[in-house]
Design a protein around this motif. Structure first.
Motif, mmCIF file in Angstrom:
data_model
loop_
_atom_site.group_PDB
_atom_site.id
_atom_site.type_symbol
_atom_site.label_atom_id
_atom_site.label_comp_id
_atom_site.label_asym_id
_atom_site.label_seq_id
_atom_site.Cartn_x
_atom_site.Cartn_y
_atom_site.Cartn_z
ATOM 1 N N ARG A 27 0.841 -1.195 0.000
ATOM 2 C CA ARG A 27 0.000 0.000 0.000
ATOM 3 C C ARG A 27 0.878 1.249 0.000
ATOM 4 O O ARG A 27 1.775 1.389 0.827
ATOM 5 N N ARG A 28 0.589 2.139 -0.935
ATOM 6 C CA ARG A 28 1.354 3.379 -1.027
ATOM 7 C C ARG A 28 0.361 4.543 -1.057
ATOM 8 O O ARG A 28 -0.256 4.818 -2.082
ATOM 9 N N GLU A 29 0.181 5.201 0.099
ATOM 10 C CA GLU A 29 -0.721 6.353 0.160
ATOM 11 C C GLU A 29 -0.069 7.462 0.989
ATOM 12 O O GLU A 29 0.682 7.200 1.933
ATOM 13 N N LYS A 30 -0.411 8.663 0.611
ATOM 14 C CA LYS A 30 0.111 9.816 1.348
ATOM 15 C C LYS A 30 -0.404 9.768 2.779
ATOM 16 O O LYS A 30 -1.570 9.444 3.024
ATOM 17 N N HIS A 31 0.453 10.070 3.735
ATOM 18 C CA HIS A 31 0.120 10.089 5.170
ATOM 19 C C HIS A 31 -0.173 8.691 5.742
ATOM 20 O O HIS A 31 -0.713 8.577 6.839
ATOM 21 N N VAL A 32 0.148 7.637 4.972
ATOM 22 C CA VAL A 32 -0.007 6.274 5.510
ATOM 23 C C VAL A 32 1.345 5.579 5.372
ATOM 24 O O VAL A 32 1.596 4.846 4.417
ATOM 25 N N PRO A 33 2.252 5.861 6.351
ATOM 26 C CA PRO A 33 3.578 5.237 6.280
ATOM 27 C C PRO A 33 3.476 3.734 6.525
ATOM 28 O O PRO A 33 2.640 3.260 7.297
ATOM 29 N N LYS A 34 4.318 2.990 5.838
ATOM 30 C CA LYS A 34 4.359 1.528 6.015
ATOM 31 C C LYS A 34 2.955 0.927 5.918
ATOM 32 O O LYS A 34 2.457 0.286 6.845
ATOM 33 N N ASP A 38 -0.828 -5.444 0.292
ATOM 34 C CA ASP A 38 -2.250 -5.487 -0.084
ATOM 35 C C ASP A 38 -2.430 -6.117 -1.468
ATOM 36 O O ASP A 38 -3.312 -5.745 -2.232
ATOM 37 N N GLY A 39 -1.560 -7.090 -1.771
ATOM 38 C CA GLY A 39 -1.663 -7.788 -3.063
ATOM 39 C C GLY A 39 -2.909 -8.665 -3.129
ATOM 40 O O GLY A 39 -3.210 -9.416 -2.204
ATOM 41 N N GLY A 40 -3.658 -8.560 -4.224
ATOM 42 C CA GLY A 40 -4.888 -9.348 -4.393
ATOM 43 C C GLY A 40 -4.631 -10.735 -4.960
ATOM 44 O O GLY A 40 -3.536 -11.055 -5.454
ATOM 45 N N ASP A 41 -5.666 -11.576 -4.891
ATOM 46 C CA ASP A 41 -5.568 -12.965 -5.378
ATOM 47 C C ASP A 41 -5.768 -13.021 -6.893
ATOM 48 O O ASP A 41 -6.455 -12.179 -7.487
ATOM 49 N N GLY A 42 -5.196 -14.058 -7.496
ATOM 50 C CA GLY A 42 -5.409 -14.283 -8.920
ATOM 51 C C GLY A 42 -6.784 -14.890 -9.174
ATOM 52 O O GLY A 42 -7.395 -15.511 -8.298
ATOM 53 N N ASN A 130 0.093 -11.422 -1.671
ATOM 54 C CA ASN A 130 0.958 -11.361 -0.481
ATOM 55 C C ASN A 130 0.222 -10.869 0.768
ATOM 56 O O ASN A 130 0.700 -11.025 1.885
ATOM 57 N N ASP A 131 -0.993 -10.314 0.597
ATOM 58 C CA ASP A 131 -1.779 -9.903 1.759
ATOM 59 C C ASP A 131 -2.067 -11.083 2.683
ATOM 60 O O ASP A 131 -2.211 -10.922 3.903
ATOM 61 N N HIS A 132 -2.152 -12.306 2.121
ATOM 62 C CA HIS A 132 -2.482 -13.496 2.926
ATOM 63 C C HIS A 132 -1.307 -13.966 3.777
ATOM 64 O O HIS A 132 -1.499 -14.773 4.689
ATOM 65 N N PHE A 133 -0.100 -13.520 3.448
ATOM 66 C CA PHE A 133 1.075 -14.095 4.098
ATOM 67 C C PHE A 133 1.694 -13.186 5.163
ATOM 68 O O PHE A 133 2.741 -13.491 5.724
#
Length: 330
Positions: A27-34, A38-42, A130-133
């Motif tokens: 996840r890359r959002e302004k004001h949300v460090p680290k 949030d990778g989705g499933d195939g 990768n969200d699942h792991f």
């Protein structure tokens, strides 16, 4: 026979779609460090599906489909967005279609109802993103699952006609003439053996808007179960008939002997066929007088309802319908 539109056997390669890969994304959002993974499933790969269609009565439309290939699933995306599933391929088949594995001959499924759907070859599962792991000790996993491979296999589709009544007899016993006389079917009729080279279906109207389906099976000869004549190619169509109407012409040398030969061929092919209800029609009876008919009745097979008929003069055809309907209702 190569030019016939009646196709009851096809073999093709069925290949389902591969599953899409899971996404490795953070996840890359302004004001949300680290922001974290949030990778989705195939997406799932496409299935190959069989669907029953009462409007089809042959496999002709699948004759030239040598390879049936479903779409692969799409990969997952960031923001936990799941990839799109691969498009399924639906093969519409007539009722009475049997699917087998071409190598093992294992029966995979049977389609007997209109609209019935069976997944023949399953698509591969989509991989997890990768969200699942993520875990307390692994807060930034840089890996995801790949999609599962699709399945490739050779499939055989065989059609066994679904009919209430199957006509069983030697060539030129009058089966096609009977079918054309009591239904709207127009089978080829000739004065030579094996005029009928493919099964024909006809809907027979009965009293009070009732009806039943009759199938004219190409002629059987002695030794058919071993491959003589047209062999066993069409014997399988008899397996799906509720009632077997044996037809022996009145000018046969020995009616009971011909009936026994037909019965023996069915027994050699599949002993379970003897458990079906049986009726006997002596065709071409318009050339007999009442005295001769009474004399011939003494030599008919026992334990099977019989009737002398003539398709040309319409003699006893209404009584035959009554006999068939009574057997269907029992």
């Amino acid at each position: 026979m190569a030019d016939s539109n009646f196709i009851d056997y096809v073999k093709f390669c069925s290949r389902s779609g591969a599953g899409g890969s899971g996404s490795v994304h953070f996840r890359r959002e302004k004001h949300v460090p680290k922001g974290g993974p949030d990778g989705g499933d195939g997406g799932r790969g496409g299935h190959i599906i069989l669907r029953g269609n009462a409007q089809h009565w042959t496999l002709l439309h699948l004759k030239y489909k040598k390879h049936v290939i479903a779409e692969a699933g799409k990969g997952g995306e960031g923001g936990r967005r799941k990839g799109a599933d691969g498009k399924d391929i639906i093969l519409e088949v007539p009722l009475g279609t049997l699917a087998k594995d071409a190598e093992t001959k294992e029966v995979r499924c049977e389609i007997t109802e209109d609209g019935q759907e069976v997944v023949l070859t399953r698509g591969g599962r989509g991989g997890l993103g990768n969200d699942h792991f993520k875990s307390a000790t692994n807060q930034a996993p840089h890996y995801a699952q790949p999609g599962e491979e699709g399945v490739e296999e050779w499939i055989i589709l065989e059609l066994k006609l679904l009919a209430d009544v199957g006509l069983v007899g030697f060539p030129n016993a009058g089966k096609s003439t009977l079918l054309s006389s009591i239904s709207a079917a127009k089978p080829e009729i000739g004065d030579y053996p094996f005029t009928t080279l493919v099964p024909n279906l006809g809907v027979v109207g009965y009293r009070d808007d009732k009806s039943f389906v009759m199938a004219d099976i190409p002629g059987i000869i002695e030794g058919a179960a071993e491959g003589r004549g047209l062999g066993i190619r069409f014997l399988r169509h008899i397996e799906r008939n509720s009632i077997l109407l044996f037809m022996v012409p009145a000018d046969a040398d020995n009616i009971k002997k011909e009936y026994d030969i037909l019965l023996n061929e069915l027994k050699k092919y599949n002993p379970e066929l003897l458990d079906k209800k049986r009726l006997l029609a002596i065709s071409k009876a318009d050339m007999l007088d009442e005295e001769l008919i009474e004399e011939m009745k003494k030599e008919l097979p026992e334990n099977v309802p019989s009737l002398f008929i003539s398709s040309v003069s319409q003699h006893n055809l209404d009584k035959l319908k009554d006999l068939i309907w009574q057997a269907i209702m029992e």
